[in-house]
Design a protein around this motif. Structure first.
Motif, PDB file in Angstrom:
ATOM      1  N   GLU A  44      35.321  44.345  37.953  1.00  6.19           N
ATOM      2  CA  GLU A  44      36.633  44.834  38.368  1.00  6.19           C
ATOM      3  C   GLU A  44      36.636  46.346  38.187  1.00  6.19           C
ATOM      4  O   GLU A  44      36.261  46.854  37.127  1.00  6.19           O
ATOM      5  CB  GLU A  44      37.746  44.211  37.514  1.00  6.19           C
ATOM      6  CG  GLU A  44      37.807  42.693  37.567  1.00  6.19           C
ATOM      7  CD  GLU A  44      38.322  42.163  38.895  1.00  6.19           C
ATOM      8  OE1 GLU A  44      38.653  42.974  39.778  1.00  6.19           O
ATOM      9  OE2 GLU A  44      38.394  40.931  39.037  1.00  6.19           O
ATOM     10  N   ALA A  90      40.449  40.889  41.568  1.00  2.43           N
ATOM     11  CA  ALA A  90      41.756  41.534  41.756  1.00  2.43           C
ATOM     12  C   ALA A  90      42.016  41.884  43.215  1.00  2.43           C
ATOM     13  O   ALA A  90      43.171  42.007  43.638  1.00  2.43           O
ATOM     14  CB  ALA A  90      41.851  42.796  40.892  1.00  2.43           C
ATOM     15  N   ALA A 140      35.204  41.127  41.120  1.00  2.00           N
ATOM     16  CA  ALA A 140      36.244  41.854  41.869  1.00  2.00           C
ATOM     17  C   ALA A 140      37.347  40.934  42.374  1.00  2.00           C
ATOM     18  O   ALA A 140      37.789  41.035  43.513  1.00  2.00           O
ATOM     19  CB  ALA A 140      35.609  42.625  43.027  1.00  2.00           C
ATOM     20  N   THR A 194      42.892  43.300  36.526  1.00  2.00           N
ATOM     21  CA  THR A 194      41.486  43.674  36.401  1.00  2.00           C
ATOM     22  C   THR A 194      40.945  43.448  35.003  1.00  2.00           C
ATOM     23  O   THR A 194      39.779  43.733  34.740  1.00  2.00           O
ATOM     24  CB  THR A 194      41.290  45.166  36.764  1.00  2.00           C
ATOM     25  OG1 THR A 194      42.163  45.964  35.961  1.00  2.00           O
ATOM     26  CG2 THR A 194      41.568  45.408  38.227  1.00  2.00           C
TER      27      THR A 194
END
Length: 818
Positions: A751, A430, A428, A393
């Protein structure tokens, strides 16, 4: 002569422990007894060089050369090579070491150290394979000789090579293995390996953690008098400050490093420090013409010094400065057709960014997209190789700029499909990788157990009004240890493809998706339905963030308190104004497309903390908040099954927790109920693993500074976000009725980290939690109504919308997919 040999050995021991000052004293004492001893002269030359006295070191070697024998020639050549490395004469150093190695076959100890030095030379020049070959041979000799310290230095060097190759987990594992040995046998090397760890954390985007390592090292180097290593630490500190956006500190640290390198006569490293200073000047946006000229001059100097990667990086700074100055022709001349074979990942990213900026300057949108996409693909490959969520992240400043360049071009293009693609490519990420379980080795397990016990002790002391500062400090230390162990986990290299625009539209049905984005301080909304899509320009992100911060403050002030009537009216009026302001900025511009449909929100930045159900347009409307459209679509792929394995957990020190849980258990009829002393971490995790629906009535704590340890209080200590990642099969649906554990820390690239995020990362489909303080009394009735709605077959977002109508100011949000 026996005394001279003893002093020589004592000096070598000190030198190998990273204590050159002590070593030099022993060597000088030996030379007073044996003034023509070649080995003592050779070793004193090494100690003087480590102390920054390179001219004196070369003079000692010149004197030793006059006394050399066939048995000592190889020894002297390797020492001269080392000194040449320290003053930046890399090509000459390689010649010396290449000459020395065949002459040292009868002296395996010196041969091993020479291989170590040649590996360092290869590493500086970016030649990873020959460096690893020398280190492997050095490590083998060290094991044969039974020299743990030498083996540790070889492992340390291998970690540096792994870092050059971009394998951060492997690098950190090797640095930790070396550090364990250094703690026992070479404490002077501890600041050196701390600098290496800092470089790895900088490469991962963990600037604060890198700074902590460097601050430790910089405090220790004055005691060891390791001047070269001290200067390198100053340079790395400058690079960390630059990556963190602290340009004044970056220039200050870089200037200090450059001055120290010049005092040592090391023009090579001084030039590298100068590049860092110029990069900080470029980031400030001032005197761009001068910055470009300086960077171009440094690129030429670094090319002459044999540092091709650093030269390319300097050329790219020149190119970007010329572009920002409006000189496209000169900029083109400083962007190479392709990166060199020894270019580091950061340099390849910088080249892609420069090419994207060149595309923007020339109006070539295709070039912007192609190069920003290629750069982000490089970052995705890097993320796929790490298993730690902490590393997945985080991202580099170059990654942020690449995503910004692509999104800006997409917004300028104006096509909803194009904007959608860039939003999904840059946010996002991750979530695109398989969840990785944290390490469960004995040391980590023991650290987690101790942390849990101490955290429970800290909480008990706080409730008693007697804070335990020592236990709190130890908790912070253990959290750092556990995080660091997690950084060493490697990923599988696999990732899930982003959702396409068509796939999301087909899955929306009658719902509307509003995907928010920010660019240059302004918000945008991409509104998507199954039949149409529209890009809407909104207002200032700063204005929305300010309104949201004030709303949270008001909600916290009004929560669970019996306030004087006048004050209560003031706070309630303030809450209404904040909600009206957020509605005006976030909802009104998209209202025509919402109708009465269900809504899926994809937030950006601070918008992750919006209590959407409190906004008048959203009250009573099913609203689902997801980190990305891809995450929402992945969750939609599996229907939320009817509750079959239930878990209800009541934590301590919460007045209505037991009543809430027992009331819910009666609604469901049966299920696992954990109350009082039975609500332990172990029993909860066992019941939570793979259950259908779990409900927690427990105090929650959102840790902004260390979000992996956001937690729920249970009877024997905290259930942490870290623990959630240990689950083999995440629960399908989780309800957290405690305060603000729906809050997240949002890192660059949207993230998210926190307790709610940990559940989503682990595979939980839907999480209902609060983004602000909750009135515990009022929450009981809301939660009972919510679960009755689920049992009646309503989807979570609909059940939550209906349940919150019975109580005002309930900041619960339905996260994930619903």
């Amino acid at each position: 002569m026996t005394r001279a040999r003893d002093l020589h050995q004592r000096g070598l021991n000190a030198l190998n422990r990273g204590r050159p000052l002590l070593g030099a004293r022993a060597f000088r004492a030996g030379l007073r007894i044996a003034p023509d001893d070649v080995r003592l002269l050779n070793s004193l030359a090494a100690a003087e060089a480590a102390l920054g006295n390179t001219e004196q070191g070369f003079a000692l070697l010149d004197r030793a050369d006059q006394l050399a024998t066939p048995e000592t020639t190889g020894l002297l050549r390797q020492q001269r090579g080392l000194l040449l490395i320290l003053v930046g004469r890399m090509d000459d150093a390689l010649v010396c070491l290449d000459q020395a190695i065949p002459l040292l076959r009868r002296d395996p100890l010196v041969l091993a150290r020479t291989l170590l030095n040649r590996a360092m030379l290869h590493q500086i020049a970016g030649r990873v394979r020959p460096a690893l070959a020398d280190l492997e041979r050095c490590e083998r000799l060290g094991r044969e000789l039974g020299l743990d310290r030498l083996v540790a230095k070889a492992v340390h060097g291998r970690g540096s090579c792994e870092l050059l190759a971009g394998n951060i987990p492997a690098a950190l594992r090797d640095f930790d293995r070396a550090r364990v040995v250094y703690e026992s046998h070479a404490d002077g090397m501890l600041p050196v390996v701390a600098v290496e760890r800092a470089r790895a954390l900088l490469a991962a985007g963990l600037h604060s953690d890198a700074a902590t390592e460097l601050d430790y090292a910089l405090a220790r180097f004055p005691r060891t008098r390791m001047d070269q290593e001290h200067a390198e630490a100053l340079l790395t500190r400058a690079q960390v400050a630059l990556a963190a956006g602290d340009l004044t500190a970056a220039k200050t640290w870089a200037s200090r490093a450059e001055s120290r390198f010049r005092r040592r006569g090391n023009e090579t490293w001084a030039a590298v420090a100068a590049v860092t200073k110029v990069r900080a000047e470029f980031k400030s946006g001032k005197r761009l013409g001068m910055v470009a000229a300086q960077a171009a001059d440094l690129a030429g100097r670094l090319t002459g010094l044999g540092l091709q990667n650093d030269a390319e990086a300097a050329e790219l700074v020149a190119a970007r400065a010329y572009l920002a100055h409006g000189d496209i022709s000169k900029a083109r001349g400083h962007i190479r057709a392709r990166s060199g074979p020894k270019s580091l990942p950061e340099t390849r990213l910088m080249r892609r960014l420069a090419l994207a900026e060149l595309g923007a300057a020339t109006g070539d949108r295709r070039a912007i997209f192609a190069n920003a996409r290629a750069g982000l693909d490089l970052l995705r490959d890097h993320r796929s190789r790490v298993g730690s969520l902490d590393l997945r992240t985080s991202t580099t400043s170059l990654g942020r700029e690449l995503a910004r360049a692509g999104l800006a071009a997409a917004l300028d293009h104006g096509s909803p499909a194009v904007v959608f693609g860039w939003l999904e490519r840059s946010r996002a990420q991750a979530f695109r990788f398989q969840p990785a379980r944290p390490p469960d080795d004995d040391d980590t397990v023991e650290a987690v157990a101790e942390l849990r016990q101490l955290a429970h002790q800290v909480r008990t002391a706080e409730l008693a009004g007697k804070p335990d500062a020592d236990a709190r400090r130890r908790c912070a230390q253990l959290e750092r240890v556990i995080r660091a162990r997690g950084w060493q986990a490697e990923g599988t290299g696999e990732h899930v493809a982003d959702a396409t625009f068509g796939q999301v539209r087909a899955a929306l049905g009658d719902a509307t998706m509003v995907s928010y984005a920010s660019a240059d301080g302004r918000l945008w909304a991409l509104v998507i339905t199954s039949t149409r899509a529209r890009l809407v320009r909104l207002g200032s992100l700063a204005t929305v963030s300010e309104s949201l911060a004030k709303l949270h403050s008001d909600l916290d002030a009004s929560c669970g308190r019996q306030l004087p009537a006048a004050l209560d009216r003031v706070i309630k009026a303030s809450i209404r104004r904040r909600l009206e302001a957020l509605t005006r900025d976030l909802v009104e511009p998209v209202r025509p497309m919402l109708g009465d449909s269900d809504v899926v929100i994809i937030p950006t930045g601070a918008l992750s903390a919006v209590p959407w159900g409190l906004l008048p347009d959203m009250t009573g409307r099913p609203v689902t908040v997801s980190p990305s459209a891809s995450t929402w679509l992945a969750g939609r792929g599996t229907e939320l099954s009817a509750p079959s394995r239930w878990l209800f957990v009541a934590g301590p020190d919460l007045a209505h927790a037991d009543d809430e849980v027992l009331q819910l258990a009666r609604v469901y009829g049966e299920g696992a109920v954990l109350l009082g002393p039975d609500a332990t971490v172990a029993s909860t995790l066992q019941a939570l693993d793979g259950c259908t629906t779990a409900h927690f009535a427990a105090h929650g704590h959102h840790e902004r500074e260390n979000v992996l340890f956001s937690r729920l209080d249970l009877s024997d200590g905290p259930l942490m976000a870290y623990d959630i990642h240990q689950l083999r099969s995440a629960p399908a649906h989780v309800v957290l009725s405690s305060c603000d554990v729906g809050q997240t820390v949002v890192r660059n690239g949207d993230e998210i980290l926190g307790f709610t995020a940990a559940l989503l990362y682990s595979g939980t489909k839907t999480v209902v939690s609060s983004v602000a303080s909750v009135d515990d009394d009022a929450a009981v009735d809301v939660m009972a109504a919510y679960h009755r709605g689920l049992l009646q077959g309503r989807r979570p977002a609909r059940a939550l919308a209906d349940a919150t109508l019975i109580q005002p100011l309930m900041p619960f949000v339905c996260f994930g997919s619903s």
